[in-house]
Enzyme design. Structure first.
Site, mmCIF file in Angstrom:
data_model
loop_
_atom_site.group_PDB
_atom_site.id
_atom_site.type_symbol
_atom_site.label_atom_id
_atom_site.label_comp_id
_atom_site.label_asym_id
_atom_site.label_seq_id
_atom_site.Cartn_x
_atom_site.Cartn_y
_atom_site.Cartn_z
ATOM 1 N N SER A 151 0.832 -1.200 0.000
ATOM 2 C CA SER A 151 0.000 0.000 0.000
ATOM 3 C C SER A 151 0.873 1.259 0.000
ATOM 4 O O SER A 151 1.674 1.457 -0.901
ATOM 5 C CB SER A 151 -0.955 -0.036 1.190
ATOM 6 N N ASP A 304 -2.194 6.222 -4.113
ATOM 7 C CA ASP A 304 -1.029 5.545 -3.536
ATOM 8 C C ASP A 304 -0.552 4.442 -4.490
ATOM 9 O O ASP A 304 -1.163 4.218 -5.543
ATOM 10 C CB ASP A 304 -1.360 5.018 -2.132
ATOM 11 N N ASP A 306 -0.718 1.216 -4.869
ATOM 12 C CA ASP A 306 -1.616 0.189 -5.401
ATOM 13 C C ASP A 306 -2.992 0.745 -5.742
ATOM 14 O O ASP A 306 -3.919 -0.007 -6.044
ATOM 15 C CB ASP A 306 -1.729 -1.002 -4.446
ATOM 16 N N ASP A 308 -5.500 2.136 -4.169
ATOM 17 C CA ASP A 308 -6.744 1.921 -3.430
ATOM 18 C C ASP A 308 -7.061 3.100 -2.502
ATOM 19 O O ASP A 308 -8.141 3.176 -1.933
ATOM 20 C CB ASP A 308 -6.732 0.590 -2.650
#
Length: 579
Positions: A151, A304, A306, A308
């Site tokens: 993340s 960010d 990834d 999400d």
């Protein structure tokens, strides 16, 4: 090496055997030869825990690090569990990865292990966002999935998110059962590393079109987008996966003036332009904000690594760009969805929204005002996904969010989705601009209608074994010495989610909390303020959340009330944080 305990030394010795490859053994031996006790302790003092959300840790050799063997063990354990849970079925999983160093290699390693266990793998050819992986699990009717990402953690980290057949991260009982399967593996010789190409299907770029087409159908006000197709949008993927899909979805939605922050467009696991690839941070958003200033943008967004989570900067009346926090973004989205559907006559009696226990109660106030039910879950979007799965076919999910910059509009996935959120934030900006309002104007309107809610988060980083012990002790001390007041304001209720009980501080009466156990303490004051203490499940941090509220009667009072609430938060936080 005399300061290392026996268990740590035993793990080190195990990693020096021929069970492990020569490069790994050589790296461990070098740490031993150089007498690097602190590094050895942090790398070997425990097994990297396959927690309720998967793995997350620093990359490197050792039982407490992200590497070939810890990832292989996790995947073998998950494979064993899937085979037991779906006997006689052709088991399928989807696997994707972000832009972090080693993520692609780790993704292929996961595919190797699954395929060697006779499980069919839908492996993305190139990096793709976490929400696209969640969508793929559902689209391909998989029994599970894995996303390789840490993340928004610093560059030295990587992680492993495990998904179930609903497209959501593992929840009870599967999370604990998979952990048991992983822990049952006693030797790396039990891990099947030999890839079977017959069990691997590569997923290409054309899959983006399927995901985007499904999302585009969710648009509430396409006419506003058409009217404002020249809306000036600035977007940064902060060197992550968002670059693969966010510009495409904004174009598909109808926006024609999307400016990418070029310096942050290229996926790069070293995140060279930021200290911390987290769109919550001013520093990470600085280049996007500057670009917004340069072109006089209507809205600035960044995701960010990834994709999400999404950070947003909005234009203030003075023309400068100001970051808004996760509670504010989520409240704006909730208000946009509910007010728009109400105006269009589309709200149904079984509609609902979801928030977490540390997310602003402004969400709840907006839901109540629109006569829409809201649910509250533990921290972590997987619990929002669990509510969605449990209520599927009975009630209708509209929108959900958490203060940590994760949101989802519509029910295409079971995880937070910054790609979907970027499209809706852009649409929301266009819709309100058509009414002559900026997002700043709408935020002030919310405070005038529902009360001025102000939140603050303080995170304390405590690294390594010593840090983990310190965090544990801080929570123990809080439980042993419950504060009777915070900032001279009486605490009337304590919620201990570890004990699953609420205590009335005046009468001592206890009542049950009907949520899974979690190491969270909440203190409710006589003014209705909420202060929460919670160790992070994904980072070496303990987090303290504070939410206060005051009536805002006139927009001209905004600055004065805001300062007063800031002062109140600071005094209350000083009483609870002893660092």
């Amino acid at each position: 090496m005399g300061n290392l305990d026996k268990e740590t030394q035993s793990r080190i010795n195990q990693w020096l055997t021929n069970e492990y490859d020569l490069a790994t053994v050589a790296e461990v031996q070098q740490l031993v030869d150089n007498n690097e006790e602190t590094e050895l302790l942090d790398s070997f003092y425990k097994e990297l825990e396959f927690g309720t959300g998967g793995l997350r840790g620093i990359m490197g050799v050792g039982s407490n690090r992200m590497n070939k063997y810890t990832i292989g063990k996790a995947t073998q354990g998950l494979a064993n569990y899937l085979i037991k849970q779906f006997p006689g079925e052709d088991i399928k999983v989807a696997v994707s990865y972000d832009s972090r160093n080693n993520s692609q290699a780790f993704g292929n390693l996961v595919a190797d292990v699954f395929s060697a266990n006779g499980i069919h793998v839908y492996l993305f050819k190139e990096l793709r966002p976490t929400p696209v992986l969640s969508f793929a699990v559902r689209h391909f009717h998989c029994q599970g999935g894995v996303m390789l990402t840490a993340s928004h953690n610093p560059k030295e980290y990587n992680g492993y998110k495990a998904y179930w057949n609903d497209g959501g991260q593992l929840v009870a009982p599967h999370d604990k059962n998979v952990i048991s399967e992983v822990n049952a593996i006693q030797s790396v010789n039990e891990i099947k590393f030999d890839r079977d190409e017959r069990n691997i299907t590569l997923v290409g770029e054309d899959f983006d079109d399927i995901y985007i087409a499904a999302n585009t159908k969710l648009s509430i006000h396409p006419e506003a987008v058409q009217a404002q197709k020249d809306l000036k949008i600035v977007y940064s993927p902060i060197h992550g996966t968002g670059i693969t899909v966010v510009p495409k979805i904004l174009k598909a939605w109808g926006f024609e003036q999307v400016t990418i922050v070029d310096e942050q467009a290229e996926p790069n696991g070293n995140f060279p332009t930021v200290i911390y690839p987290n769109p919550e941070e001013e520093e990470a958003m600085a280049k996007a904000k500057q670009k917004g200033q340069d072109i006089d943008a209507d809205v600035v967004m960044a995701t960010d690594p990834d994709a999400d989570r999404v950070g947003v900067a909005i234009k203030t009346p003075s023309g400068t760009f100001q970051l808004i926090n996760g509670n504010q973004i989520g409240s704006l989205l909730s208000y946009y969805v509910l007010s728009s559907k109400k105006a269009l006559g589309q709200l149904k009696p079984n509609d609902y929204i979801v928030k977490t226990i540390v997310t602003s109660n402004l969400f709840a106030a907006i839901a109540d005002a629109h006569q829409v039910k809201y649910y509250e879950t533990l921290t972590g979007f997987k619990y929002i996904g669990e509510v969605m799965t449990n209520l599927l076919g009975k009630e209708n999910y509209l929108v959900g969010g958490e203060e940590s910059y994760g949101y989802l509009v519509g029910d295409l996935v079971r995880d937070k989705d910054a790609v979907n959120s970027c499209a809706f934030i852009a649409e929301m900006t266009a819709y309100f601009k058509s009414q002559g309002k900026s997002l700043y104007d709408v935020l002030i309107e919310l405070y005038l209608k529902y009360g001025f809610y102000k939140e603050k988060l303080i995170s304390l980083t405590k690294k390594g074994k010593a840090g983990a012990d310190e965090i544990k002790q801080m929570m123990a001390d809080l439980r042993a010495n419950l504060p009777k007041s915070l900032g001279d304001i009486e605490v009337v209720e304590v919620r201990d989610y570890q004990l699953s009980e609420t205590t009335d501080m005046k009468t001592g009466k206890k009542s049950k909390i009907d949520l899974p156990k979690s190491d969270v303490l909440q203190f409710i004051t006589i003014d209705g303020d909420v202060i929460s203490a919670r160790p992070s499940g994904t980072e070496p941090k303990i987090k303290f959340y504070c939410s206060v509220k005051e009536k805002l009667s006139f927009s001209t009072d905004y600055g004065q009330v805001s300062n007063r609430l800031d002062d109140k938060v600071d005094v209350m936080m000083a009483d609870i944080i002893k660092d």
